[in-house]
Design a protein around this motif. Structure first.
Motif, PDB file in Angstrom:
ATOM      1  N   THR A  47       0.831  -1.205   0.000  1.00 48.25           N
ATOM      2  CA  THR A  47       0.000   0.000   0.000  1.00 48.25           C
ATOM      3  C   THR A  47       0.869   1.260   0.000  1.00 48.25           C
ATOM      4  OG1 THR A  47      -0.281  -0.217   2.376  1.00 48.25           O
ATOM      5  CG2 THR A  47      -2.146  -0.847   1.037  1.00 48.25           C
ATOM      6  N   LYS A  94       3.696   1.661  -1.655  1.00 47.18           N
ATOM      7  CA  LYS A  94       4.075   1.907  -3.053  1.00 47.18           C
ATOM      8  C   LYS A  94       2.879   2.411  -3.866  1.00 47.18           C
ATOM      9  CE  LYS A  94       7.217  -1.962  -3.000  1.00 47.18           C
ATOM     10  NZ  LYS A  94       7.318  -3.274  -3.606  1.00 47.18           N
ATOM     11  N   GLU A  95       1.737   1.762  -3.655  1.00 46.24           N
ATOM     12  CA  GLU A  95       0.537   2.162  -4.404  1.00 46.24           C
ATOM     13  C   GLU A  95       0.152   3.614  -4.151  1.00 46.24           C
ATOM     14  OE1 GLU A  95      -1.606  -2.028  -4.063  1.00 46.24           O
ATOM     15  OE2 GLU A  95      -2.863  -0.319  -3.458  1.00 46.24           O
ATOM     16  N   GLN A  96       0.120   3.960  -2.865  1.00 45.33           N
ATOM     17  CA  GLN A  96      -0.309   5.313  -2.504  1.00 45.33           C
ATOM     18  C   GLN A  96       0.647   6.363  -3.061  1.00 45.33           C
ATOM     19  OE1 GLN A  96      -3.268   5.969  -1.061  1.00 45.33           O
ATOM     20  NE2 GLN A  96      -3.289   5.254   1.042  1.00 45.33           N
ATOM     21  N   GLN A  97       1.938   6.042  -3.059  1.00 52.11           N
ATOM     22  CA  GLN A  97       2.906   6.978  -3.633  1.00 52.11           C
ATOM     23  C   GLN A  97       2.543   7.256  -5.092  1.00 52.11           C
ATOM     24  OE1 GLN A  97       5.109   8.625  -2.078  1.00 52.11           O
ATOM     25  NE2 GLN A  97       6.086   7.465  -0.454  1.00 52.11           N
ATOM     26  N   GLN A  98       2.089   6.188  -5.770  1.00 51.29           N
ATOM     27  CA  GLN A  98       1.694   6.313  -7.170  1.00 51.29           C
ATOM     28  C   GLN A  98       0.412   7.127  -7.312  1.00 51.29           C
ATOM     29  OE1 GLN A  98       2.945   5.049 -10.087  1.00 51.29           O
ATOM     30  NE2 GLN A  98       4.791   4.465  -8.979  1.00 51.29           N
ATOM     31  N   GLU A  99      -0.573   6.738  -6.458  1.00 44.33           N
ATOM     32  CA  GLU A  99      -1.911   7.289  -6.612  1.00 44.33           C
ATOM     33  C   GLU A  99      -2.031   8.746  -6.177  1.00 44.33           C
ATOM     34  OE1 GLU A  99      -5.538   5.392  -5.047  1.00 44.33           O
ATOM     35  OE2 GLU A  99      -4.713   3.574  -5.984  1.00 44.33           O
ATOM     36  N   ARG A 155      -0.208  11.367  -6.271  1.00 46.75           N
ATOM     37  CA  ARG A 155       0.911  12.126  -6.813  1.00 46.75           C
ATOM     38  C   ARG A 155       0.820  13.612  -6.503  1.00 46.75           C
ATOM     39  NH1 ARG A 155       4.380   9.706 -10.264  1.00 46.75           N
ATOM     40  NH2 ARG A 155       3.782   7.623 -10.947  1.00 46.75           N
ATOM     41  N   HIS A 199       6.250  11.884   0.870  1.00 44.54           N
ATOM     42  CA  HIS A 199       7.560  11.305   1.166  1.00 44.54           C
ATOM     43  C   HIS A 199       7.963  11.740   2.560  1.00 44.54           C
ATOM     44  CE1 HIS A 199       7.386  11.125  -3.222  1.00 44.54           C
ATOM     45  NE2 HIS A 199       8.103  10.034  -3.061  1.00 44.54           N
TER      46      HIS A 199
END
Ligand code: TRP
Ligand code: SF4
Length: 327
Positions: A110, A112-117, A119, A124
């Protein structure tokens, strides 16, 4: 026999909609029969993504608790509280952060996904990476046996087990290893066929009045292949049909299934059948909601009681954890 304990939380990010109801709340309500339940508002977790705009968190807390009570979460049978009112979560989070390897957090799906979603938000941050460590603290501070969550949260519960296991191994047996409790949930999509979400602007809220429900249902996307009234449709890919399965009786569902495929029923008609049924489902929830909105002191009382009860248990278990760790 002592009932087993469950803990679950929800981030306050706005009013709740049918997606929340079928994805979590309906299950929370049912579980009250069998378990000792702790349900809390995860306001610190909301802060991991809303830190730049925290006002929405405060506004949402009452709305959310009102929604919970209106669908049948019972207090004081269940302990309803606010995460940040039990600061012991934060101290345990700090202790657990010492023993949690960074690699466990970095490979968390999650994360990694959230970092993507997300944006458009800068997540960070230390707090965001540590999200599951705080979640682990939320759970084990009550020595919970089970955690009702959706599939997307299973990795977090697994991580909680790893962290608890490591604590028990390094110091002494202190925390039971909690298990995720998954329920069968009907798939609820938004008005446009995407996942129902406030940010997509495609949700039917528990608090929507009849005229709003009417309008939203009328605007729902249906089978895109059906351009003309007589075109045969495919209910399997139609969102309106998925709601009929929840709110209409079997005979009607069969009839629509058949008549849609043969082009005998039009989408407008099909929606006209659906809308009053959604409204009827929401009516008692909305009624109770309005009572609570006018009696804010009742909500204050629920939370005061829940905070106090949760805190007493959290304090005791934190004391044990400190002793185990030797600090
Ligand atoms: N992370 C959960 C979510 O986004 C919310 C949550 C925070 C939670 N702490 C928890 C869920 C503890 C279960 C147990 O849905
Ligand atoms: Fe969907 Fe009903 Fe239209 Fe069929 S008739 S496509 S089930 S809205």
């Amino acid at each position: 026999m002592e009932r087993k304990r469950i803990v679950s939380g929800m981030r306050p990010t706005g009013k709740l909609h049918l997606g929340h109801y079928y994805g979590a709340l309906q299950n929370w309500v049912r579980l009250q029969e069998e378990y000792e339940c702790f349900y809390f508002v995860a306001d610190w977790h909301a802060l991991t993504t809303e830190y730049a705009n925290p006002g929405i968190i405060k506004e949402s807390i009452y709305d959310m608790v009102i929604d919970w009570l209106s669908v049948g979460i019972m207090s004081p049978e269940s302990t309803v509280f606010i995460q940040s009112s039990v600061p012991e979560h934060a101290e345990l989070h700090l202790m657990l952060s010492m023993i949690t390897p960074l690699a466990w957090l970095e490979r968390n799906p999650t994360y990694k996904e959230q970092q993507q979603e997300l944006r458009e938000k800068d997540i960070h941050t230390h707090g965001f990476l540590g999200y599951p460590v705080l979640q682990a603290a939320d759970i084990i501070i009550y020595k919970a046996h089970k955690v009702p969550v959706g599939v997307d949260q299973v990795p977090h519960v697994e991580l909680t087990r790893e962290i608890a296991r490591r604590f028990n191994f390094l110091y002494q047996e202190t925390f039971p290893l909690p298990e995720p409790l998954l329920a069968e949930t009907p798939k609820i999509l938004g008005l446009d066929g995407r996942k129902m979400s406030k940010s997509y602007n495609n949700a039917i809220f528990l608090s929507d009045p009849p005229e709003v429900v009417d309008k939203k249902v009328a605007e729902m996307f249906t089978d895109p292949q059906r351009v003309r009234r007589r075109d045969p449709g495919n209910p399997d890919i139609c969102n309106v049909f998925s709601l009929h399965k929840l709110y209409s009786d079997v005979d009607d569902v069969e009839m629509i299934d058949h008549d849609c495929r043969t082009g005998k029923i039009g989408c407008v008609e099909c929606k006209k059948m659906l809308s009053p049924r959604v409204i009827e489902f929401l009516a008692p929830i909305r009624g109770r909601r309005m009572d609570y909105v006018n009696h804010r002191d009742a909500i204050e009382e629920v939370l005061a009681h829940g905070n106090k009860h949760a805190r007493a248990i959290a304090k005791e278990n934190l004391r044990e954890a400190r002793e185990a760790m030797g600090v």
